[in-house]
Design an enzyme around this catalytic site. Sequence first.
Site, PDB file in Angstrom:
ATOM      1  N   CYS A 188       0.807  -1.230   0.000  1.00 16.07           N
ATOM      2  CA  CYS A 188       0.000   0.000   0.000  1.00 16.07           C
ATOM      3  C   CYS A 188       0.841   1.281   0.000  1.00 16.07           C
ATOM      4  CB  CYS A 188      -1.000  -0.011   1.151  1.00 16.07           C
ATOM      5  SG  CYS A 188      -0.253   0.049   2.798  1.00 16.07           S
ATOM      6  N   HIS A 219      -2.775   1.264   6.760  1.00 18.76           N
ATOM      7  CA  HIS A 219      -3.094   1.121   5.333  1.00 18.76           C
ATOM      8  C   HIS A 219      -3.335   2.500   4.736  1.00 18.76           C
ATOM      9  CE1 HIS A 219      -4.268  -0.926   1.699  1.00 18.76           C
ATOM     10  NE2 HIS A 219      -5.432  -0.305   1.672  1.00 18.76           N
ATOM     11  N   HIS A 274      -5.958   1.729  -4.287  1.00 18.51           N
ATOM     12  CA  HIS A 274      -4.944   1.287  -3.330  1.00 18.51           C
ATOM     13  C   HIS A 274      -4.453  -0.110  -3.671  1.00 18.51           C
ATOM     14  CE1 HIS A 274      -7.999  -1.130  -0.771  1.00 18.51           C
ATOM     15  NE2 HIS A 274      -8.674  -0.642  -1.795  1.00 18.51           N
TER      16      HIS A 274
END
Length: 202
Positions: free
Chosen positions: A110, A160, A172
């Site tokens: 990420c 994240h 993402h």
Amino acid sequence: MKFSKQKIMLFALFMFSILIFGSNKVNHVKADAIINNSNSKATAVRSASVKTDKVIVTPKKSADSESPKSGSKTSVSRGSSGRSDVVSYAYKFMGKPYVWGASGPSSFDCSGFTAYIYGAFSINLDHYTGSQFEAGQSVSKNNLQPGDLVFFNTYGDVSHVGIYSGGGQFIHASSGSGKITVSELSADYYSSRYAGARRILK
């Protein structure tokens, strides 16, 4: 009608000049003149020949040259156009695999994904979600704009990150999906774990 010898010679010289210079393929710009300056001294301006059959062609810019290539560096304008450029570039990597610790261009995690996308626009972000959460300025969820970084507490505090793409969505590198994908901020999983957002482009 009588002509003086002087007029006849001038006329003959004029016709001779037409015959000589009229057949030349080069167009001559004659700039011979006498210019009187303020000191009453005569200054001669010499003649110059200019070819008029030259054509200068400039190469056309291809449309592909406008978008950054993988690993390239380019500047990004500050504002809405710059934010949309970042989002458009991010979408070029849709479907690339998620690999923990990877930073592109063939696979990403990420924070590796967000760092890579912004890095292509000469904006350096650490390959670490916690550090990215300190970058730029904080922005409320109601004021999100495309290009803003959105953060989540998935398996720990601020663990994240993705790029807000507009319309309540973000792009993402998802470990759950195993690839670069687009998700809804309003989805139960993400809305319940939303940690905040940062604006990298003013």
